[in-house]
Design an enzyme around this catalytic site. Structure first.
Site, mmCIF file in Angstrom:
data_model
loop_
_atom_site.group_PDB
_atom_site.id
_atom_site.type_symbol
_atom_site.label_atom_id
_atom_site.label_comp_id
_atom_site.label_asym_id
_atom_site.label_seq_id
_atom_site.Cartn_x
_atom_site.Cartn_y
_atom_site.Cartn_z
ATOM 1 N N HIS A 276 0.835 -1.211 0.000
ATOM 2 C CA HIS A 276 0.000 0.000 0.000
ATOM 3 C C HIS A 276 0.871 1.263 0.000
ATOM 4 O O HIS A 276 0.988 1.911 -1.018
ATOM 5 C CB HIS A 276 -1.015 0.052 1.155
ATOM 6 C CG HIS A 276 -1.887 -1.153 1.236
ATOM 7 N ND1 HIS A 276 -2.651 -1.578 0.170
ATOM 8 C CD2 HIS A 276 -2.118 -2.053 2.238
ATOM 9 C CE1 HIS A 276 -3.313 -2.671 0.524
ATOM 10 N NE2 HIS A 276 -2.996 -2.987 1.760
ATOM 11 N N ASP A 327 -4.638 -8.208 -3.966
ATOM 12 C CA ASP A 327 -5.029 -8.072 -2.561
ATOM 13 C C ASP A 327 -6.346 -8.786 -2.211
ATOM 14 O O ASP A 327 -6.357 -9.986 -1.967
ATOM 15 C CB ASP A 327 -5.079 -6.568 -2.226
ATOM 16 C CG ASP A 327 -5.168 -6.275 -0.741
ATOM 17 O OD1 ASP A 327 -5.300 -7.209 0.047
ATOM 18 O OD2 ASP A 327 -5.111 -5.087 -0.354
HETATM 19 ZN ZN ZN Z 1 -3.159 -6.987 2.530
#
Ligand code: ZN
Length: 463
Positions: A276, A327
């Site tokens: 991220h 993800d």
């Molecule tokens: Zn994750």
């Protein structure tokens, strides 16, 4: 025994070979690549565009079954964000079994292959029985992921996750007891999994720290030292700076923003993947880019969670490495993930071709640049040994069908723009992993059985 392929148009790090000849050894490694047909040897012709397989650098396989099941609000949940979504995800975790874990993973791994991914970094944290009791085989859940990857043929960089706290200074919640290890047990699990590589040559084992919220500095340092003793080159992954809430919690608890804390306290280098890294200040952008760490952008998942938008233009401009992860698997499409990243920025910045910059008099194509950057970042984060069709790399080859609508009429110059930015039909026709065809003409030999297993798992988990 080797096999020589004549690929009509072959992707190379600096352009294309048309045709290109790829000699693949029996061990699944590329022996040579050339523009000249080898004399006196049979060749197998492949029509279309041959590109390297992409490593997907962030996955929680089980969350595939949750996609599309949290898209509502109620009076009790009128404000919906990552943390309210996590409550729904934990409800599913409470019901997961080894069988359903494997069945969902097999389905999503097959979907990745279909879209041209040949490896995945699996960030795996559901280790124990519901309530925290130990499985008789402590590696049971990890072994199920290895089984799913073997069954589909996908390369797997397995990243067992160290998880110890429910937040800085907070005990774990009931559901989180499935995730927790003392550091010694965690390192024992990694040691056990490393022994599984003898039976699966496409398996790599690395380390993952769940986040700076879930692991203390002492635990992080102990785990990193233990991993280094087993494998000094291991891949090291961590969730970091996904939300502003996390940034504030780490700043209050550890005295620095999360990425800044890593820059200052661990030897951040090209073994690291910062998953991220959505919320970065200028100093973190410069420090992370200079470290060689890969940022694991998960475009569609971050979008569905409403996390915020990674500073792509600034980070790419600073020379930072990045790749893409799917993800929570709202999508497993290479093109869709890269498209939302590029086109989302175009919306935000009100201009076109946001990361491509002119080089001399040449045209610089966004599709090619996005694909090549994600390819290099994925390889760095997974350590799989592929990432380019050159001698010495693993033979991961993805054939794009020139008859797929988005590619019609395209030549090598624009074909990746056609795939990544020019349409929704999936042009991936054949997929080779380590010299072995796992998808041919769009078909995987186990697709019906894997789909049936997924249907049954979904019925159990949500019935
Ligand atoms: Zn994750």
């Amino acid at each position: 025994m080797t096999t020589i392929y004549e690929v009509e148009h072959l992707h190379q790090p600096d352009g294309w070979l048309s045709p290109g000849y790829v000699d693949v050894g029996a061990d699944g490694v590329i022996l040579s690549v050339s523009g000249q047909r080898p004399q006196g040897k049979p060749v197998e012709r492949l029509r279309g565009f041959g590109v390297p397989g992409l490593s997907n650098l962030h996955s929680h396989a089980f969350q595939r079954a949750l996609a599309g099941r949290t898209e509502f609000v109620t009076a009790a949940r009128a404000e919906d964000n990552l943390w309210t979504w996590r409550k729904e995800m934990y409800r599913m975790v409470d019901r997961l079994t080894p069988d359903t874990y494997e069945a969902v993973a097999a389905q999503v791994y097959l979907e990745m292959l279909r879209f041209g991914m040949t490896a995945v970094c699996e960030f795996h944290y559901v280790h124990h029985l519901a309530g925290g009791g130990r499985n008789p085989n402590p590696a049971e859940m990890s072994d199920r992921l290895i089984a799913a990857a073997s069954r589909t043929g996908l390369g797997l960089t397995l990243l067992p996750v160290l998880y110890a706290h429910g937040g800085i200074g907070k005990p774990v919640e009931e559901t989180q007891k499935r995730f927790v290890h003392p550091v010694d047990d965690y390192l024992r699990l990694i040691d056990t999994l490393r022994s599984r590589r003898a039976a699966n040559r496409n398996l790599r084992v690395g380390l993952a720290l769940h986040s700076l919220r879930a692991v203390t500095p002492d635990e992080a340092h102990a785990a990193l030292a233990g991993m280094k003793a087993m494998d000094p080159q291991a891949r090291l992954h961590i969730h970091v700076s996904e939300t502003t809430h996390e940034v504030a919690e780490v700043e209050a608890g550890l005295g620095a923003r999360p990425v800044q804390w890593l820059i200052d306290n661990v030897d951040l280098n090209d073994q690291w993947c910062l998953v991220h890294a959505t919320h970065l200040d200028a100093s973190e952008i410069a420090g992370a880019a200079a470290s060689g760490a890969v940022v694991g952008i998960c475009p569609l998942t971050e979008a569905t969670m409403g996390d915020g938008f990674f500073p792509l233009v600034e980070y790419h401009g600073a020379g930072g490495a990045w790749g893409i992860g799917t993800d929570s698997h709202y999508s497993t499409s290479t093109a869709e993930e890269l498209r939302i990243l590029e086109c989302g920025k175009r919306l935000e910045l009100r201009r076109r071709n946001v990361i491509a910059r002119p080089e001399g008099g040449a045209e610089v194509h966004s599709g090619r640049l996005l694909f090549d950057t994600a390819l290099a970042g994925g390889e760095r984060a997974s350590g799989q040994g592929g990432g380019a069709i050159v001698a010495g790399r693993r033979a991961d080859l993805v054939m794009l069908d020139p008859d797929a609508t988005p590619l019609l009429g395209h030549g090598p110059e624009t074909v990746l723009d056609g795939w990544i930015l020019g349409g929704t039909e999936n042009p991936v026709r054949d997929v080779m992993v380590a010299g072995r065809w796992v998808i041919r003409d769009g078909r995987h030999p186990q697709e019906a059985a894997i789909r049936d297993g997924y249907r049954a798992a979904a019925a159990t988990l949500f019935g």
